[in-house]
Write a protein that holds these residues in place. Sequence first.
Motif, PDB file in Angstrom:
ATOM      1  N   LYS A 147      10.099  35.310  24.930  1.00  0.00           N
ATOM      2  CA  LYS A 147       9.376  35.331  23.656  1.00  0.00           C
ATOM      3  C   LYS A 147       9.924  36.404  22.711  1.00  0.00           C
ATOM      4  CE  LYS A 147       5.471  36.260  25.690  1.00  0.00           C
ATOM      5  NZ  LYS A 147       5.808  36.328  27.115  1.00  0.00           N
ATOM      6  N   SER A 148      10.028  37.625  23.244  1.00  0.00           N
ATOM      7  CA  SER A 148      10.508  38.712  22.394  1.00  0.00           C
ATOM      8  C   SER A 148      11.946  38.467  21.959  1.00  0.00           C
ATOM      9  CB  SER A 148      10.424  40.041  23.130  1.00  0.00           C
ATOM     10  OG  SER A 148       9.079  40.339  23.407  1.00  0.00           O
ATOM     11  N   THR A 149      12.725  37.925  22.886  1.00  0.00           N
ATOM     12  CA  THR A 149      14.116  37.624  22.544  1.00  0.00           C
ATOM     13  C   THR A 149      14.172  36.673  21.355  1.00  0.00           C
ATOM     14  OG1 THR A 149      14.664  37.864  24.876  1.00  0.00           O
ATOM     15  CG2 THR A 149      16.297  36.763  23.479  1.00  0.00           C
TER      16      THR A 149
ATOM     17  N   ALA B 205       5.268  39.008  14.353  1.00  0.00           N
ATOM     18  CA  ALA B 205       4.415  39.966  15.041  1.00  0.00           C
ATOM     19  C   ALA B 205       4.561  39.767  16.532  1.00  0.00           C
ATOM     20  CB  ALA B 205       2.972  39.769  14.603  1.00  0.00           C
ATOM     21  N   ASP B 206       4.952  40.851  17.245  1.00  0.00           N
ATOM     22  CA  ASP B 206       5.132  40.774  18.699  1.00  0.00           C
ATOM     23  C   ASP B 206       3.944  41.444  19.378  1.00  0.00           C
ATOM     24  OD1 ASP B 206       6.051  40.509  21.243  1.00  0.00           O
ATOM     25  OD2 ASP B 206       8.074  41.277  20.830  1.00  0.00           O
ATOM     26  N   GLU B 207       3.054  40.617  19.872  1.00  0.00           N
ATOM     27  CA  GLU B 207       1.820  41.101  20.510  1.00  0.00           C
ATOM     28  C   GLU B 207       1.122  42.164  19.673  1.00  0.00           C
ATOM     29  OE1 GLU B 207       2.089  41.807  24.753  1.00  0.00           O
ATOM     30  OE2 GLU B 207       4.031  40.801  24.781  1.00  0.00           O
ATOM     31  N   PRO B 208       0.720  41.828  18.459  1.00  0.00           N
ATOM     32  CA  PRO B 208       0.181  42.842  17.543  1.00  0.00           C
ATOM     33  C   PRO B 208      -1.145  43.412  18.032  1.00  0.00           C
ATOM     34  CG  PRO B 208      -0.147  40.650  16.640  1.00  0.00           C
ATOM     35  CD  PRO B 208       0.724  40.479  17.855  1.00  0.00           C
TER      36      PRO B 208
END
Lengths: 225, 788
Positions: free
Chosen positions: A44-46, A165-168
């Motif tokens: 996901k982050s990638t 937004a990454d796990e905001p």
Amino acid sequence: MIKITNLEKFYRTEEVETIALNKLSMEVKKGEFVAIMGPSGCGKSTLLNILGLLDDPDAGSYLFNDIEVADFNERKRADLRKHNIGFVFQSFNLIDELTVFENVELPLIYTGVAAADRVKKVEAVLDKMQIMHRRNHYPQQLSGGQQQRVAIARAVVNTPKIILADEPTGNLDSSNGNDVMELLTDLNEQGTTIIMVTHSEHDARYSHRIIRLLDGQTVVENIMI
Amino acid sequence: MIKNYIKIAWRNLLKSKLYSFVNILGLTIGLTIGMLILLWVQDEMSFDTFHSKVNTIYRVNGVTGSGQGIKIWDNAQGPVATTALREIPGVRNAVRISHGWNSIYTYKDKLLKEENTGYTDPSFFVMFDFRLIKGSKTKPFPTDQSVIITESTAKRYFGDDEPVGKVIQQDHETNFTVSGVIADFPDNSSIKFDMLFPINIIARQYNASNFWKSLDTDWGNYGYSTFFDIKPGTSLQQVCDHLINAQKKVAPWIKVSPGNGYRLQPMSDIHFYQADGSSGSLQTVKTFLIVGIITLLIACINYVNLSTARAMLRAKEVSIRKIIGAQRRQLFAQFIIESVVFFCVSLFLAFGLLYILMPYYNDVSGKHLQLDMLNADLWKVVAVTFVGTLAISSIYPSLLLSSFEPLKALKGKLTMGIGQAAFRKILVTTQFVFSVTLIIVTVVIGKQLKFIREKDPGYDRSQVFSFRTGQLGEHLDAVKAKLKSVPGIRAVTSSDNKLVDNGRATGGVDWDGKPTDMMFIMHHFGIDENFMPVMNIKLKAGKNFSGSKADATHFILNETAIAMTGIKDPIGKRFKYQETEGTIIGVVKDFNAASFKQNIDPAVIYYQPYGYKLYIKTTGKDAAQAIAACKQLWDKYNSGFPFEYRFMDEEYDALYKTDQRSGVLFNIFSAVAIVISCLGLFGLATYTAQIMMKEIGIRKVLGASVGGIIALVSKDFLKLVVLAIVIASPIAWWAINKWLEEFVFRIDVGSSVFLISGAIAIGIAVLTISFQTIRAATANPVKSLRSE
Ligand SMILES: Nc1ncnc2c1ncn2[C@@H]1O[C@H](COP(=O)(O)OP(=O)(O)OP(=O)(O)O)[C@@H](O)[C@H]1O
Ligand SMILES: [Mg+2]
């Protein structure tokens, strides 16, 4: 707005090669609010980093507003990034040495906005995030929820077309988390495209569409009604 | 944008106090010392450059003697200037300068002794750019009884009164009228006088019955510093050839050995090179320039080291800025500006330090440097130092910091790659190579200076003072007899030449077997029969003068003279000094009448019971009584003249004054350079301890001892120091040998010097590191683990 086709990303260390994204294809339209979900380590982050032009893919195509950006160099990516994309992270990532105001002001400085305009814009956005009274504090002096609002303020001050937004809400309690989600929804309603990585089904419900990843591949897409 | 950068830089500076303190302290000291040294170098480089004709003015250096005894004088004979002006087309102007005797001068109730007077040609005021404030450039000396004095000399005699037209009296007999006032000679001038008299005064002393009929035909006396202004394009060789040919024509009896003649030395060189081409102050200038640059480099390395070590802690900031949209060159600019802020703060502090230190520095260095903020030369030095060090120190850290990849840095995956750690190790090692080299060189310089100061010159100078006889000379036998009976005086003797720093020499010697075309230059001393016993000069063969009539034709030579002339079984052999035919009655062991930088020259000693210099050996504790007795006698015969005496010890120390001075400066500079290195090491040790905090904590929990931990942290640093010692040793070896070349008599540099210096370096390093390592090792592991 965003269209990726057969995107691939590998991480090679001395012993192993990890396939983080495996021929991934997807599309995000202007004004959409998309949530990306999946187990830890599924990429996901990638994906978000590639979409945000922080990283480049190893293969495949990435059209950003119909422009092929997969092979952009760092300078061009930075240029595109600062005018179009805002980021919100799980760990806020504010600069400790700068005040709230200065943190939010920073993107405007890098895009060359004049000083007088900067003050106006920053004040407007701080107002909207309801942290105007904290403008001269340093990040360590704020609660997590407040820090995340500063981070969102910083992400939107430049009126980007898209927010990643990454796990905001990952570091926030549920009440603060809901506030953040309301803010994102508001922004989306005003026309900003939002792509958000999350582990929370509750948060994902704020979105229009959920893309589920497994081992670097799309498995399901749920459309929210 | 720049405002933002400066703001952040300033906050960073205030935030990490220890880091900022160490960095700024190192930079401040480095910049201060660097600027002090460079100002000194600049002053040296500026010598004589204020003459507008500096590039066309040459000094004429006469060359005499042959073979090993060849001598290059820094002056020439009287006719050189006049001949050149008359006969050589390219010589546009010529000036002769001769030193005057020490005399006393009176004006009304003022009585002052002048030691720095000269005789010169009127062209002096045209050729050189010394500023004539009052008087005529073209006709500076209206009569032979005219004198031109400097501004401060005028002040001494006349206060604020108009000096021109005033009459001062020389030695209570000759009157001179002040015909002009010249600005004080600049510090950076090789030519410096307080009073200038017309050279005609010397010319008038010749008369037709002398061997040399006039100053302008006296090719025998090398007594005039002679300067030519030569038209560019003129062949210097032809000028020299012309001069020697003129001498051959007018004075064919003077022997001219191969190589004899004249050499023209550019005015711009005379401060740096002696007449014979050996280095004058050049060596010192070079040495200090190198030390200055090394000091600055060490300070730069400190900065680079500390800022790269800290870079890790700033990785997050860099990443965020990049994600938000900063471009690499913007970040680069930001970090450069941070360095600029650091440097500006340091420069500001350095100025303060400079201001405080300047008087002391002038004291030690013997200069009169000023912190004149309006002086462009000062700003040149500041600019060069500032920009140079800033460029060296800021570029690498800024490149490194701005090159961080945002994702990695954010994830905390950024470890200082092996490459950067290695780079820092190289820097620390380089720094210590400099430091160890400086330590070794300092130790050797100290030893050598001690060695020459304490080395036996072949005579005993202790408790001996001397003074000129003046009118006492008329009654010398009676005076000597009287003084001998004074309690406190052990012995009395006289000579016609100085024993310490004897500069006089003659070519007027002959012996059986001397090659006909050989010009042999010797020192000469005229002494009475007591001189050698009093000074404890040892005879090697033959005997001393006895005081009999026969001594008038007796000569004593030194060992070097015997060796160089090649006279076999010298006692009883023929020897001729000037016009005196005589025999050699003795050979003395070599004694050193100059500094130990020079070889002992051949010397001839003849009998002269009425020398102008009286030497008094005192018992030591009653020296005051002895001096009082001498003064009493002096006042009786020399009323109106001040009594002046000097102990030989003082004269002897004066021989090495410049060396001592350089030695002290060198000590200070090295100490500072080493201190700065230690600051750097201290900073690095602090970071290492910080970074290793967790490891140390875990090891302690697992049972490691404090000693073991200290060893763990220090080990890496000490390895670097040892490596530095290994690298520095050959460099230092080369440097000290280069420096020692200047001395004919020098110490043996054994391995002990290197061992001692190495031990010092390790000691300093251990001391520096231990502050941090001990703290880290004794810290409570629970605490350090939690804070991670
Ligand atoms: N820099 C890297 N070097 C090597 N492998 C990496 C790197 N970054 C990510 N990976 C690997 O790529 C895969 C995808 O990682 P990614 O960070 O995108 O996962 P994620 O879906 O965001 O997980 P999480 O939900 O835990 O944040 C993982 O297997 C991870 O181990
Ligand atoms: Mg992730």
